[in-house]
Design a protein around this motif. Structure first.
Motif, PDB file in Angstrom:
ATOM      1  N   CYS A 208      -3.538   5.801   6.588  1.00 44.50           N
ATOM      2  CA  CYS A 208      -4.351   5.832   5.377  1.00 44.50           C
ATOM      3  C   CYS A 208      -3.430   5.600   4.172  1.00 44.50           C
ATOM      4  O   CYS A 208      -2.348   6.174   4.096  1.00 44.50           O
ATOM      5  CB  CYS A 208      -5.049   7.187   5.291  1.00 44.50           C
ATOM      6  SG  CYS A 208      -6.060   7.402   3.822  1.00 44.50           S
TER       7      CYS A 208
ATOM      8  N   CYS B  76      -9.701   9.586   4.308  1.00 39.47           N
ATOM      9  CA  CYS B  76      -9.685   9.668   5.772  1.00 39.47           C
ATOM     10  C   CYS B  76     -10.164  11.026   6.281  1.00 39.47           C
ATOM     11  O   CYS B  76     -10.220  11.252   7.480  1.00 39.47           O
ATOM     12  CB  CYS B  76      -8.278   9.403   6.294  1.00 39.47           C
ATOM     13  SG  CYS B  76      -7.062  10.638   5.800  1.00 39.47           S
TER      14      CYS B  76
ATOM     15  N   ASP C 290      -6.609   5.048   8.835  1.00 33.68           N
ATOM     16  CA  ASP C 290      -7.402   4.257   7.914  1.00 33.68           C
ATOM     17  C   ASP C 290      -8.826   4.099   8.464  1.00 33.68           C
ATOM     18  O   ASP C 290      -9.015   3.557   9.544  1.00 33.68           O
ATOM     19  CB  ASP C 290      -6.753   2.887   7.727  1.00 33.68           C
ATOM     20  CG  ASP C 290      -7.362   2.097   6.591  1.00 33.68           C
ATOM     21  OD1 ASP C 290      -8.117   2.689   5.792  1.00 33.68           O
ATOM     22  OD2 ASP C 290      -7.097   0.890   6.491  1.00 33.68           O
TER      23      ASP C 290
END
Length: 65
Positions: free
Chosen positions: A24, A56, A62
């Protein structure tokens, strides 16, 4: 009695290789982000504390990948 098959079938579609999830961006994969703590009437910053990454939701991966 039925005869037994001694050969095995080959797989037509082998299992895909698992892809590693990307990190992320806002939290860098840790799941935590620094949040500034503000106090007083003028809301001056005095420090930071860890907070849950809202992108997240703490998983570190991600969600768009």
């Amino acid at each position: 009695m039925a005869t037994q098959r001694t050969t095995t079938k080959t797989l037509k579609n082998p299992a895909p290789v698992p892809v590693e999830p990307t990190q992320c961006q806002p939290c860098g994969g840790s799941g935590n982000v620094a949040i500034t703590v503000r106090v007083g009437r003028k809301r001056r910053p005095v420090g930071q504390q860890d907070g849950l990454c809202l992108n997240c939701l703490g998983s570190g991966t991600d969600p768009d990948a």
